[in-house]
Design an enzyme around this catalytic site. Structure first.
Site, PDB file in Angstrom:
ATOM      1  N   THR B   1      32.737  38.645  39.233  1.00 21.36           N
ATOM      2  CA  THR B   1      31.655  39.156  39.826  1.00 21.36           C
ATOM      3  C   THR B   1      30.778  39.922  38.536  1.00 21.36           C
ATOM      4  O   THR B   1      31.613  40.558  37.789  1.00 21.36           O
ATOM      5  CB  THR B   1      31.881  40.069  40.905  1.00 21.36           C
ATOM      6  OG1 THR B   1      32.107  39.393  42.123  1.00 21.36           O
ATOM      7  CG2 THR B   1      30.681  40.980  41.412  1.00 21.36           C
ATOM      8  N   GLU B 106      36.834  35.635  30.547  1.00 19.93           N
ATOM      9  CA  GLU B 106      38.204  35.563  30.584  1.00 19.93           C
ATOM     10  C   GLU B 106      38.691  34.532  29.877  1.00 19.93           C
ATOM     11  O   GLU B 106      38.389  33.453  29.903  1.00 19.93           O
ATOM     12  CB  GLU B 106      38.440  35.289  32.390  1.00 19.93           C
ATOM     13  CG  GLU B 106      38.528  36.673  33.173  1.00 19.93           C
ATOM     14  CD  GLU B 106      38.453  36.316  34.664  1.00 19.93           C
ATOM     15  OE1 GLU B 106      38.516  34.878  35.044  1.00 19.93           O
ATOM     16  OE2 GLU B 106      38.744  37.214  35.472  1.00 19.93           O
ATOM     17  N   ASN B 273      43.297  33.210  36.168  1.00 23.03           N
ATOM     18  CA  ASN B 273      42.748  33.016  37.749  1.00 23.03           C
ATOM     19  C   ASN B 273      43.795  32.247  38.497  1.00 23.03           C
ATOM     20  O   ASN B 273      43.564  32.175  39.681  1.00 23.03           O
ATOM     21  CB  ASN B 273      41.457  32.180  37.660  1.00 23.03           C
ATOM     22  CG  ASN B 273      40.340  33.028  36.966  1.00 23.03           C
ATOM     23  OD1 ASN B 273      39.982  33.793  37.931  1.00 23.03           O
ATOM     24  ND2 ASN B 273      40.133  32.926  35.868  1.00 23.03           N
ATOM     25  N   THR B 278      44.361  36.689  46.598  1.00 18.91           N
ATOM     26  CA  THR B 278      44.372  37.613  47.812  1.00 18.91           C
ATOM     27  C   THR B 278      45.500  37.947  48.509  1.00 18.91           C
ATOM     28  O   THR B 278      46.668  37.108  48.268  1.00 18.91           O
ATOM     29  CB  THR B 278      43.440  37.066  48.940  1.00 18.91           C
ATOM     30  OG1 THR B 278      44.132  35.884  49.141  1.00 18.91           O
ATOM     31  CG2 THR B 278      42.045  37.196  48.947  1.00 18.91           C
TER      32      THR B 278
END
Lengths: 210, 278
Positions: B1, B106, B273, B278
């Site tokens: 984000t 990243e 990643n 979550t």
């Protein structure tokens, strides 16, 4: 995560800055992400007086709750009378349904109370909100509301205050991104203005904002 | 984000704040890509409290200027010199913030500027630039220090918008023949957006040394691999794509330019990643 800044990125970290008059910045620890037990994850940037504000937002159809809520506040207030923005890292409050909207509104209302303790719950908040982090998780709103009062003592206008806020909005970022500069405008060359800004982002980055 | 917060002590009219920010964002944050994924949370907020402005100074504002032409009414915006100066400051500032984000991509090891020149439209130039910036194969080639201009051309060739526009152009052409109507100017520009024989690709080294031509008007150059490796070992790199290269540079023509900033793709991106959940 270990937030020590890699040697190759140290050159992007400012050691001083010139910040706009009448703005304060700071951070606090809320512990939004369970694994985070020591880094500040709440940032506040605010004006000492109400001021105009605007924002650009993602065009992604699944807009996160803070996006929807901030957009609504800007429209409802006609871009006027804002005091600042509260940001949490660690949880994006995205795809969290109507409860997510309530949480984003609560963040704004609780922050409003820092500069207006008698703020009415019927009034449109003067604070914008942003969240970043994991998508699809409920925001631990109690941790956040418990930490918001700490921001009152932690905000200021020194370089350290701004840098702390820039650090608090980071997620997988390897360094805080903070810039500031001064400039003049043609009609009043004797008046020096300042601009300061911070940003975060390292992944899920292909902005398309309007 | 992507999140951004920008504050200034200039006095600005609330109604003009949005135009000012949108113009700056369109040339900065909307011109970066790390992994091609548009977040649900991207937001850039802008505050202006007027605290440094002398008391007698009026807030800066844009004034709408109605214009009419054959295609109907449209609104243009007029700004005074102070507002234009502020727009330049804000745009440059936002570009510098946006570039910091790309530098922290990243797992990124390279900061890449993609510059595309076109003599059709700015949209066409931007579509080509975006397609290059989103190509996983271009980005892995950059990580591998491979001057793989083939992957760059491939990404331009399938660029959404350009490829679709060519299809629409063909449909327009058929329709124009049947109805005996003139063709639409936009569809002619779309067909001319990318012509292989007018396409050239170069690497522009970050140290200011001579550009390395990889492809000139559709023909591959004899690339000095050692030189290419030297250039690709630098942290910063510029890829220059010319879609208007007809070999007659002396001839005056309207050339528009789109600039996009991106980074390479490394193993580290997958590691980060694969672990972020979550």
């Amino acid at each position: 995560a270990d937030r020590s800044i890699p040697a190759a990125k140290q050159k992007y970290l400012p050691t001083s800055g010139t910040y706009p008059k009448g703005f304060l910045a700071g951070s606090a620890f809320a512990g939004v992400k369970a694994s985070n037990t020591k880094y500040h994850d709440l940032a506040l940037v605010m004006s000492e007086t109400p001021c105009p504000a605007t924002a650009t937002f993602t065009k992604n159809i699944f807009k996160a709750a803070p996006v929807a809520i901030s957009k609504h506040f800007l429209a409802a207030r006609g871009s006027e009378g804002f005091r600042g923005v509260l940001v949490n890292s660690g949880c994006a409050n995205a795809v969290t349904g109507s409860l997510g909207l309530d949480h984003a509104t609560t963040m704004a209302r609780e922050t409003d109370k820092l500069f207006n303790p008698t703020a009415s719950d019927d009034a449109v908040p003067q604070t914008l909100v942003m969240s970043t982090g994991v998508i699809g998780q409920r925001l631990p709103i109690r941790k956040i509301t418990a930490a918001i009062p700490k921001l009152k003592e932690n905000v200021g206008n020194t370089h350290e205050h701004w840098l702390n806020a820039a650090k608090a909005i980071c997620t997988t970022d390897t360094f805080p991104k903070l810039l500031s500069r001064t400039f003049t405008l043609p009609s009043h060359p004797d008046t020096t203005y300042s601009i300061a800004g911070m940003t975060k982002g390292a992944g899920m980055i292909h902005p398309n904002m309007a | 984000t992507l999140l951004g917060i920008i504050c200034t002590d200039v006095k600005i009219d609330p109604a003009s704040m949005r135009t000012l920010l949108v113009r700056a964002v369109n040339k900065s944050f909307n011109c970066i890509s790390i992994d091609g994924d548009t977040s649900t949370n991207d937001t850039v907020a802008f505050f202006a409290n007027g605290a440094a402005a002398p008391e007698d100074v009026k807030p800066l504002y844009y004034s709408p200027m109605d214009e009419r032409d054959d295609s109907g009414p449209r609104v243009r915006i007029r700004a005074n010199s102070d507002l234009l100066a502020l727009e330049r400051v804000l745009t440059g500032f936002a570009q510098d913030l946006a570039k910091l984000v790309v530098r922290d991509g990243e797992g990124a090891t390279k900061f890449v500027t993609i510059r595309v020149k076109s003599d059709t439209t700015h949209d066409n130039a931007k579509r080509a630039a975006v397609s290059i910036a989103r190509s996983a194969l271009v980005k892995t080639a950059l990580y591998g220090k491979d001057a793989n201009w083939g992957r760059i051309l491939c990404a331009i060739g399938y660029a959404p918008g350009i490829m679709d526009s060519r299809e629409i152009r063909l449909a327009d052409l058929r329709l124009a023949r049947i109805t005996r109507q003139p063709e639409k100017e936009d569809s002619i520009k779309a067909e001319r957006a990318v012509i292989p024989k007018r396409t050239s690709v170069s690497f522009i080294p970050a140290d200011g040394s001579e550009e390395l031509k990889l492809l000139v008007r559709g023909e591959p150059e004899q690339v000095d691999e050692e030189r290419a490796k030297q250039i690709l070992e630098m942290e910063d790199l510029e890829i220059l794509v010319r879609l208007e290269d007809d070999g007659k540079s002396a001839e005056p023509k309207r050339v528009t330019e789109a600039v996009f900033w991106t980074c390479d793709f490394s193993h580290e991106y997958v590691t980060i990643n694969g672990d972020y959940r979550t």
